[in-house]
Design a protein around this motif. Structure first.
Motif, PDB file in Angstrom:
ATOM      1  N   MET A  36       8.431   2.585   4.326  1.00 41.15           N
ATOM      2  CA  MET A  36       8.244   1.970   2.749  1.00 41.15           C
ATOM      3  C   MET A  36       9.251   2.790   1.864  1.00 41.15           C
ATOM      4  N   ALA A  37       9.360   1.994   0.707  1.00 32.34           N
ATOM      5  CA  ALA A  37      10.568   2.410  -0.148  1.00 32.34           C
ATOM      6  C   ALA A  37       9.938   3.778  -0.823  1.00 32.34           C
ATOM      7  N   LEU A  38       8.836   3.864  -1.341  1.00 28.99           N
ATOM      8  CA  LEU A  38       8.421   5.148  -1.921  1.00 28.99           C
ATOM      9  C   LEU A  38       8.701   6.380  -1.082  1.00 28.99           C
ATOM     10  N   PHE A  39       8.358   6.235   0.199  1.00 30.25           N
ATOM     11  CA  PHE A  39       8.364   7.228   1.154  1.00 30.25           C
ATOM     12  C   PHE A  39      10.017   7.743   1.292  1.00 30.25           C
ATOM     13  N   GLY A  40      10.867   6.830   1.717  1.00 32.41           N
ATOM     14  CA  GLY A  40      11.959   6.973   1.921  1.00 32.41           C
ATOM     15  C   GLY A  40      12.860   7.223   0.677  1.00 32.41           C
ATOM     16  N   PHE A  41      12.454   6.927  -0.580  1.00 33.61           N
ATOM     17  CA  PHE A  41      13.415   7.400  -1.691  1.00 33.61           C
ATOM     18  C   PHE A  41      12.824   8.868  -1.970  1.00 33.61           C
ATOM     19  N   THR A  42      11.510   8.997  -1.685  1.00 38.70           N
ATOM     20  CA  THR A  42      11.296  10.642  -2.041  1.00 38.70           C
ATOM     21  C   THR A  42      12.382  11.584  -0.845  1.00 38.70           C
ATOM     22  N   ARG A  43      11.990  11.205   0.168  1.00 37.29           N
ATOM     23  CA  ARG A  43      13.005  12.001   1.263  1.00 37.29           C
ATOM     24  C   ARG A  43      14.564  12.197   0.713  1.00 37.29           C
ATOM     25  N   LYS A  44      14.888  11.102   0.415  1.00 36.25           N
ATOM     26  CA  LYS A  44      16.429  11.054   0.379  1.00 36.25           C
ATOM     27  C   LYS A  44      16.668  11.853  -1.157  1.00 36.25           C
ATOM     28  N   ILE A  45      15.816  11.761  -2.113  1.00 35.52           N
ATOM     29  CA  ILE A  45      16.124  12.192  -3.457  1.00 35.52           C
ATOM     30  C   ILE A  45      15.950  13.750  -3.150  1.00 35.52           C
ATOM     31  N   LEU A  46      15.202  14.118  -2.539  1.00 35.99           N
ATOM     32  CA  LEU A  46      14.824  15.663  -2.460  1.00 35.99           C
ATOM     33  C   LEU A  46      15.936  16.095  -1.458  1.00 35.99           C
ATOM     34  N   ALA A  47      16.539  15.338  -0.565  1.00 36.25           N
ATOM     35  CA  ALA A  47      17.679  15.731   0.289  1.00 36.25           C
ATOM     36  C   ALA A  47      19.077  15.883  -0.415  1.00 36.25           C
ATOM     37  N   GLY A  48      18.992  15.183  -1.745  1.00 36.03           N
ATOM     38  CA  GLY A  48      19.982  14.982  -2.278  1.00 36.03           C
ATOM     39  C   GLY A  48      21.175  13.921  -1.853  1.00 36.03           C
ATOM     40  N   VAL A  85       0.974  -1.330  -0.037  1.00 38.17           N
ATOM     41  CA  VAL A  85      -0.147   0.126   0.099  1.00 38.17           C
ATOM     42  C   VAL A  85       0.778   1.223  -0.083  1.00 38.17           C
ATOM     43  N   TYR A  86       0.241   2.134  -0.682  1.00 42.45           N
ATOM     44  CA  TYR A  86       1.215   3.381  -0.674  1.00 42.45           C
ATOM     45  C   TYR A  86       0.320   4.644  -1.234  1.00 42.45           C
ATOM     46  N   GLY A  87       0.852   5.669  -1.136  1.00 42.43           N
ATOM     47  CA  GLY A  87       0.020   7.040  -1.215  1.00 42.43           C
ATOM     48  C   GLY A  87       0.145   8.318  -0.207  1.00 42.43           C
ATOM     49  N   PRO A  88      -0.495   9.434  -0.168  1.00 41.80           N
ATOM     50  CA  PRO A  88      -0.465  10.432   0.490  1.00 41.80           C
ATOM     51  C   PRO A  88      -0.624   9.752   2.268  1.00 41.80           C
ATOM     52  N   TRP A  89       0.191  10.375   3.097  1.00 45.22           N
ATOM     53  CA  TRP A  89      -0.032  10.082   4.631  1.00 45.22           C
ATOM     54  C   TRP A  89       0.672   8.527   4.768  1.00 45.22           C
ATOM     55  N   GLY A  90       1.331   8.211   3.920  1.00 47.26           N
ATOM     56  CA  GLY A  90       1.977   6.862   3.775  1.00 47.26           C
ATOM     57  C   GLY A  90       3.115   6.712   4.906  1.00 47.26           C
ATOM     58  N   PHE A 113       1.220  11.238  -4.188  1.00 48.42           N
ATOM     59  CA  PHE A 113       2.119  11.179  -3.012  1.00 48.42           C
ATOM     60  C   PHE A 113       3.013  12.236  -2.883  1.00 48.42           C
ATOM     61  N   VAL A 114       3.614  12.663  -4.162  1.00 47.53           N
ATOM     62  CA  VAL A 114       4.608  13.507  -4.200  1.00 47.53           C
ATOM     63  C   VAL A 114       4.088  15.042  -3.798  1.00 47.53           C
TER      64      VAL A 114
END
Length: 323
Positions: A194-206, A185-190, A313-314
């Motif tokens: 979970m991978a999608l959430f962690g990837f997003t945080r790291k990519i935006l943080a460089g 399961v994924y989406g807003p408020w996730g 989600f983004v």
């Protein structure tokens, strides 16, 4: 209806509770607000619920069987949606006793409370696709009739144990129950683990992202709104004569991990630096839901494909974290 939702400050519990309130049900939400991941996110979810009429939040440990039994007895619930559990496959490798208390004792406490609740129409509870164990990619979707006796993580083993416990209670006490095997399961408020959430945080943080299984994994990513459609659809259709059903709930469209990362890069407008790593203990190669039984029972039909779901989600992530 008057409904108890356990894990109401969790990802699926939060979304399910909003849907139940939207349609006019009264909901008591239960959560222990543990620190498996940032409790601030759980409290933020809970705040969106406590602002609504018809909702009452209770802070409680599921494994406190006496307190839970008193709550269920005193409130006179029509149904229970049991979504509270210790999540996480990898965490179960290093913190096994958290799963014994929350997932085993907690599930038993829910069953015992429901056993002594006159007039309870239905107990719906969360299982997991992880009960199927490790399967190769390709082929047909996982069917509920297939063997599920070789889980490869303690988390998965506790979820399979929940199904067996529920089957026993349905047989002995005729408690109508449905277990739902959730698929990624994924989406807003996730969930941040979970991978999608962690990837997003790291990519935006460089920061570089760690891609396990050298990227050769696939998941049946299922958008949160589609999951809630299935949960509520099942809730309104209890098995006859105190029976027990176990049903898959997924998107029926597995996507490779590298394809998911490419979709996320497009949504973020940034390319990720990737560190390729081997499979982690407890991980499985692929998940793929056959949802024919759920569709036949409820008309379930997932609507949100992964690219659109990632964009949603983004947008939520950027707004919530102001990045």
């Amino acid at each position: 209806m008057q409904i108890l939702v356990t894990g109401a400050a969790g990802f699926v519990g939060h979304a399910t509770t909003h849907r139940l309130l939207d349609r006019g049900d009264s909901v008591v939400g239960l959560d222990n607000f543990n620190d498996y991941y940032d409790p601030a996110l759980k409290h933020a979810r809970a705040a969106t619920l406590t602002a609504r009429a018809g909702f009452d939040m209770v802070t409680m440990d599921l494994a406190d069987a006496d307190a839970l039994a008193a709550l269920v007895r005193d409130r006179g619930f029509d149904a229970v949606v049991h979504l509270g559990a210790q999540a996480g496959v990898r965490y179960s490798i290093t913190n096994p006793f958290a799963y014994e208390r929350s997932n085993l004792l907690g599930h038993l406490a829910v069953l015992e409370a429901c056993r002594h609740a006159p007039g309870l129409r239905h107990l719906v509870y969360a299982s997991s696709s992880s009960v199927y164990g490790d399967r190769p990619m390709g082929g047909a979707g996982f069917r509920e009739t297939e063997a599920s006796e070789t889980p490869v993580s303690l988390y998965a083993a506790t979820k399979r144990a929940n199904e067996l416990m529920s089957g026993c209670y349905a047989h002995l006490y005729r408690i109508p129950q449905t277990g739902l095997r959730f698929f990624t399961v994924y989406g807003p408020w996730g969930r941040p683990d979970m991978a999608l959430f962690g990837f997003t945080r790291k990519i935006l943080a460089g920061e570089p992202i760690e891609v396990f299984g050298n990227g050769r994994m696939a998941r049946d990513f299922t958008y949160i709104d589609d999951i809630v459609d299935g949960v509520v659809g099942v809730l309104d259709r209890p098995p006859a004569d105190g029976g027990h059903d176990v049903l898959n709930i997924g998107n029926t469209n597995p996507v490779g991990l590298m394809d998911m990362i490419m979709m996320l890069e497009r949504a973020l407008g940034r390319e990720a630096e990737k560190i390729m790593l081997p499979m982690q203990p407890g991980d499985v190669t692929a998940t793929f839901a056959d949802t024919a039984r759920l569709t036949a029972k409820t008309g379930y039909a997932p609507k949100v494909m992964l690219a659109e779901g990632i964009e949603r989600f983004v947008r939520w992530y950027r707004a919530f974290y102001a990045v």
